[in-house]
Design a protein around this motif. Structure first.
Motif, short mmCIF file in Angstrom:
data_model
loop_
_atom_site.label_atom_id
_atom_site.label_comp_id
_atom_site.label_asym_id
_atom_site.label_seq_id
_atom_site.Cartn_x
_atom_site.Cartn_y
_atom_site.Cartn_z
N GLU A 109 0.83 -1.21 0.00
CA GLU A 109 0.00 0.00 0.00
C GLU A 109 0.86 1.26 0.00
O GLU A 109 0.55 2.23 -0.71
N VAL A 110 1.94 1.28 0.76
CA VAL A 110 2.83 2.44 0.75
C VAL A 110 3.46 2.59 -0.64
O VAL A 110 3.57 3.69 -1.17
N ALA A 111 3.84 1.47 -1.25
CA ALA A 111 4.43 1.51 -2.59
C ALA A 111 3.42 2.03 -3.61
O ALA A 111 3.79 2.75 -4.54
N ARG A 112 2.16 1.69 -3.46
CA ARG A 112 1.12 2.18 -4.38
C ARG A 112 0.88 3.67 -4.20
O ARG A 112 0.74 4.42 -5.15
N GLU A 113 0.78 4.09 -2.95
CA GLU A 113 0.41 5.47 -2.64
C GLU A 113 1.62 6.42 -2.58
O GLU A 113 1.45 7.63 -2.69
N LEU A 114 2.80 5.85 -2.34
CA LEU A 114 4.01 6.64 -2.10
C LEU A 114 3.79 7.63 -0.96
O LEU A 114 4.28 8.76 -0.97
N SER A 115 3.04 7.16 0.04
CA SER A 115 2.73 7.97 1.21
C SER A 115 2.34 7.05 2.35
O SER A 115 1.45 6.21 2.20
N PHE A 116 3.01 7.21 3.50
CA PHE A 116 2.66 6.43 4.68
C PHE A 116 1.28 6.85 5.19
O PHE A 116 0.49 6.00 5.62
N GLU B 117 11.82 -3.88 6.66
CA GLU B 117 13.17 -3.45 6.29
C GLU B 117 14.22 -4.19 7.10
O GLU B 117 15.26 -4.61 6.56
N GLU B 118 13.94 -4.42 8.37
CA GLU B 118 14.87 -5.19 9.20
C GLU B 118 14.95 -6.64 8.72
O GLU B 118 16.05 -7.20 8.63
N ASP B 119 13.82 -7.23 8.40
CA ASP B 119 13.80 -8.60 7.88
C ASP B 119 14.57 -8.70 6.56
O ASP B 119 15.26 -9.69 6.32
N LEU C 116 13.72 0.13 2.13
CA LEU C 116 12.80 -0.07 1.02
C LEU C 116 12.23 1.23 0.46
O LEU C 116 11.77 1.27 -0.67
N PHE C 117 12.25 2.27 1.28
CA PHE C 117 11.73 3.57 0.86
C PHE C 117 12.73 4.65 1.21
O PHE C 117 13.39 4.59 2.24
N GLN C 118 12.79 5.65 0.35
CA GLN C 118 13.54 6.87 0.64
C GLN C 118 12.51 7.89 1.07
O GLN C 118 11.58 8.21 0.31
N ARG C 119 12.63 8.36 2.29
CA ARG C 119 11.68 9.34 2.80
C ARG C 119 12.03 10.72 2.26
O ARG C 119 13.20 11.09 2.21
N ARG C 120 11.01 11.47 1.87
CA ARG C 120 11.19 12.84 1.41
C ARG C 120 10.66 13.78 2.47
O ARG C 120 9.88 13.39 3.32
N GLY C 121 11.01 15.03 2.36
CA GLY C 121 10.59 16.02 3.34
C GLY C 121 9.12 16.37 3.28
O GLY C 121 8.55 16.82 4.26
N ASN C 122 8.46 16.17 2.15
CA ASN C 122 7.06 16.61 2.00
C ASN C 122 6.07 15.47 2.24
O ASN C 122 5.03 15.41 1.60
N ARG C 123 6.40 14.57 3.16
CA ARG C 123 5.53 13.47 3.57
C ARG C 123 5.30 12.43 2.48
O ARG C 123 4.36 11.64 2.56
N VAL D 248 7.22 9.47 -0.21
CA VAL D 248 8.36 8.57 -0.25
C VAL D 248 8.54 8.06 -1.67
O VAL D 248 7.64 8.18 -2.50
N GLU D 249 9.70 7.51 -1.94
CA GLU D 249 9.92 6.82 -3.21
C GLU D 249 10.59 5.49 -2.90
O GLU D 249 11.24 5.33 -1.86
N LEU D 250 10.41 4.55 -3.78
CA LEU D 250 11.02 3.24 -3.59
C LEU D 250 12.53 3.33 -3.82
O LEU D 250 12.98 4.01 -4.75
N THR D 251 13.27 2.64 -2.98
CA THR D 251 14.70 2.46 -3.22
C THR D 251 14.84 1.36 -4.26
O THR D 251 13.86 0.68 -4.60
N PRO D 252 16.04 1.13 -4.77
CA PRO D 252 16.21 -0.01 -5.69
C PRO D 252 15.76 -1.34 -5.06
O PRO D 252 15.13 -2.16 -5.73
N ALA D 253 16.04 -1.53 -3.77
CA ALA D 253 15.59 -2.76 -3.10
C ALA D 253 14.07 -2.81 -3.03
O ALA D 253 13.46 -3.86 -3.24
N GLY D 254 13.43 -1.68 -2.73
CA GLY D 254 11.97 -1.63 -2.70
C GLY D 254 11.36 -1.90 -4.06
O GLY D 254 10.34 -2.58 -4.17
N ALA D 255 12.00 -1.37 -5.11
CA ALA D 255 11.51 -1.62 -6.46
C ALA D 255 11.62 -3.10 -6.83
O ALA D 255 10.74 -3.62 -7.52
N ARG D 256 12.66 -3.77 -6.35
CA ARG D 256 12.79 -5.21 -6.61
C ARG D 256 11.77 -6.01 -5.82
O ARG D 256 11.25 -7.02 -6.29
N LEU D 257 11.48 -5.56 -4.58
CA LEU D 257 10.53 -6.28 -3.73
C LEU D 257 9.09 -6.12 -4.19
O LEU D 257 8.28 -7.03 -4.03
#
Length: 97
Positions: free
Chosen positions: A11-18, A40-42, A47-54, A56-65
């Motif tokens: 859901e976070v990957a779809r919305e790009l927002s927590f 992320e610990e597992d 998995l996400f790069q947090r941005r200042g404006n609330r 996020v974007e997927l990291t390369p690992a997040g994009a693979r997952l």
């Protein structure tokens, strides 16, 4: 890895927002953040790069997952549908005695 964590990730990957993901999942935003942190610990990767404006974007690992998480959750949904479908919890078909 827990299915709940993968559902939050999807859901976070779809919305790009927590915040929007939490709203869609009917969770609190801190609960979604905790689920992503656990995943992320597992995974041993961010998995996400947090941005200042609330947002996020997927990291390369997040994009693979992401496609893998989609496949896993689709298989789980299919399994639940197959098991709860024609053969119910009682193990009998069609609800007959």
């Amino acid at each position: 890895m827990e299915l709940q964590h993968l559902r939050a990730f999807r859901e976070v990957a779809r919305e790009l927002s927590f915040t929007r993901a939490a709203h869609n999942l009917h969770y609190s935003q801190p609960a979604v953040t905790a689920q992503i942190k656990g995943l992320e610990e597992d995974m041993g990767a961010s998995l996400f790069q947090r941005r200042g404006n609330r947002s996020v974007e997927l990291t390369p690992a997040g994009a693979r997952l992401r496609p893998l998480a989609e496949q896993i959750l689709e298989l789980v949904d299919t399994a639940q549908h197959e098991i709860a479908g024609p053969v119910g919890v009682s193990g009998r078909r069609g609800g007959r005695g």
